[in-house]
Design a protein around this motif. Structure first.
Motif, PDB file in Angstrom:
ATOM      1  N   GLY A 146       3.486   6.410  -4.952  1.00 40.46           N
ATOM      2  CA  GLY A 146       3.283   6.687  -6.374  1.00 40.46           C
ATOM      3  C   GLY A 146       2.322   7.839  -6.579  1.00 40.46           C
ATOM      4  N   GLN A 147       1.248   7.884  -5.766  1.00 37.49           N
ATOM      5  CA  GLN A 147       0.299   8.990  -5.854  1.00 37.49           C
ATOM      6  C   GLN A 147       0.971  10.311  -5.499  1.00 37.49           C
ATOM      7  N   ARG A 148       1.777  10.292  -4.435  1.00 41.71           N
ATOM      8  CA  ARG A 148       2.461  11.513  -4.014  1.00 41.71           C
ATOM      9  C   ARG A 148       3.435  11.996  -5.084  1.00 41.71           C
ATOM     10  N   ARG A 171       3.517  16.965 -11.017  1.00 39.31           N
ATOM     11  CA  ARG A 171       2.630  17.956 -11.637  1.00 39.31           C
ATOM     12  C   ARG A 171       2.904  19.352 -11.068  1.00 39.31           C
ATOM     13  N   SER A 177       3.345  11.472  -8.301  1.00 38.91           N
ATOM     14  CA  SER A 177       2.614  12.029  -9.443  1.00 38.91           C
ATOM     15  C   SER A 177       2.166  13.459  -9.173  1.00 38.91           C
ATOM     16  N   LYS A 178       1.665  13.699  -7.947  1.00 35.01           N
ATOM     17  CA  LYS A 178       1.219  15.053  -7.592  1.00 35.01           C
ATOM     18  C   LYS A 178       2.398  16.014  -7.515  1.00 35.01           C
ATOM     19  N   ARG A 187      10.038   4.352  -2.863  1.00 33.13           N
ATOM     20  CA  ARG A 187       9.051   3.505  -3.535  1.00 33.13           C
ATOM     21  C   ARG A 187       9.725   2.395  -4.331  1.00 33.13           C
ATOM     22  N   ASP A 230       1.959   2.154  -3.430  1.00 31.82           N
ATOM     23  CA  ASP A 230       0.905   2.829  -4.186  1.00 31.82           C
ATOM     24  C   ASP A 230       0.747   4.276  -3.730  1.00 31.82           C
ATOM     25  N   LEU A 231       0.757   4.507  -2.422  1.00 30.94           N
ATOM     26  CA  LEU A 231       0.587   5.852  -1.898  1.00 30.94           C
ATOM     27  C   LEU A 231       1.746   6.764  -2.291  1.00 30.94           C
ATOM     28  N   GLU A 256       0.841  -1.201   0.000  1.00 32.61           N
ATOM     29  CA  GLU A 256       0.000   0.000   0.000  1.00 32.61           C
ATOM     30  C   GLU A 256       0.875   1.250   0.000  1.00 32.61           C
ATOM     31  N   ARG A 313      10.596   8.738  -4.681  1.00 31.88           N
ATOM     32  CA  ARG A 313      10.731   7.789  -5.792  1.00 31.88           C
ATOM     33  C   ARG A 313      11.720   6.676  -5.442  1.00 31.88           C
TER      34      ARG A 313
END
Length: 220
Positions: A127-129, A135, A131-132, A177, A124-125, A121, A174
């Motif tokens: 990875g979300q961070r 951006r 990506s944000k 992760r 995955d979390l 988990e 990164r």
């Protein structure tokens, strides 16, 4: 070491940085700080503006320079910076630039209890961070590029710093992760089995009972 200030709220520093340019009333101060983006640089709380201006005046950093009335609007008091205020502004700035100070971070708070989540988990979390963050970094770079040649670099150093810190955070997240995903993170399988089977590793139990060691820097 940071010294105790008569007005410690960073809103005070922001106000002094505005009024040092010219005398102004509180509405003008707020407008100038918003235009400069100081509400993000210093976590300005607009509700404290009146109190901070009053405190700066009470302690001799600001003084009343006069008042003005615009039509039917209430009379507005105009403030100017004093010599003591100029000295406080420069001294405070010197302190902030020269003295490192630990700052609390929500991310660090989450990392400190990371073990309550299973590693898959966390992958995955993170990875979300990432990506944000990517951006946000792309948007910030575009904004800085748009300002190039129109705003002196002196007035963009805080944005450059924030961009660098965001990049470092993204790189670190990164790497964490990836180490979890490829199994190179130390004892990731023990962590995974703990959440799968409910058997907490002995070393974690030992730390929980005795307390985690606190990192420290030796004094020479």
């Amino acid at each position: 070491m940071a010294r105790k200030r008569k007005v410690a709220n960073l809103m005070g520093l922001a106000v002094l940085s505005a009024v040092v340019t010219q005398p102004m009333h509180r509405y003008e101060i707020a407008a100038r700080l918003r235009m400069w983006g100081k509400d993000t640089d210093m976590n300005v709380k607009w509700g404290s503006l009146y109190t901070v201006v009053d405190n700066l005046t009470k302690h001799g950093f600001l003084e009343i320079a006069g008042s003005e009335r615009d039509g039917a609007r209430p009379e507005r008091t105009i403030y100017r910076i004093t010599e003591a205020g100029r000295a406080e502004l420069t001294d405070w700035t010197r302190e902030l630039i020269s003295e490192p100070e630990p700052e609390q971070s929500r991310f660090v708070a989450g990392l400190s209890v990371l073990s309550v989540l299973p590693p898959d988990e966390v992958i995955d979390l993170l990875g979300q961070r990432i990506s944000k963050l990517d951006r946000t970094i792309a948007e910030a770079r575009a904004q800085l590029a748009a300002l190039e040649g129109t705003v002196p670099r002196l007035f963009l150093v805080e944005e450059d710093y924030e961009l660098t810190m965001l990049g470092a955070e993204a790189d670190w997240a990164r790497a964490l992760r990836d180490s979890l995903a490829d199994g190179s993170f130390p004892d990731v399988e023990g962590w995974r089995s703990w959440h799968r089977d409910g058997a907490m590793p002995a070393e974690i139990i030992e730390l929980a009972e005795g307390g985690a060691p606190t990192p420290h820097t030796e004094q020479g």
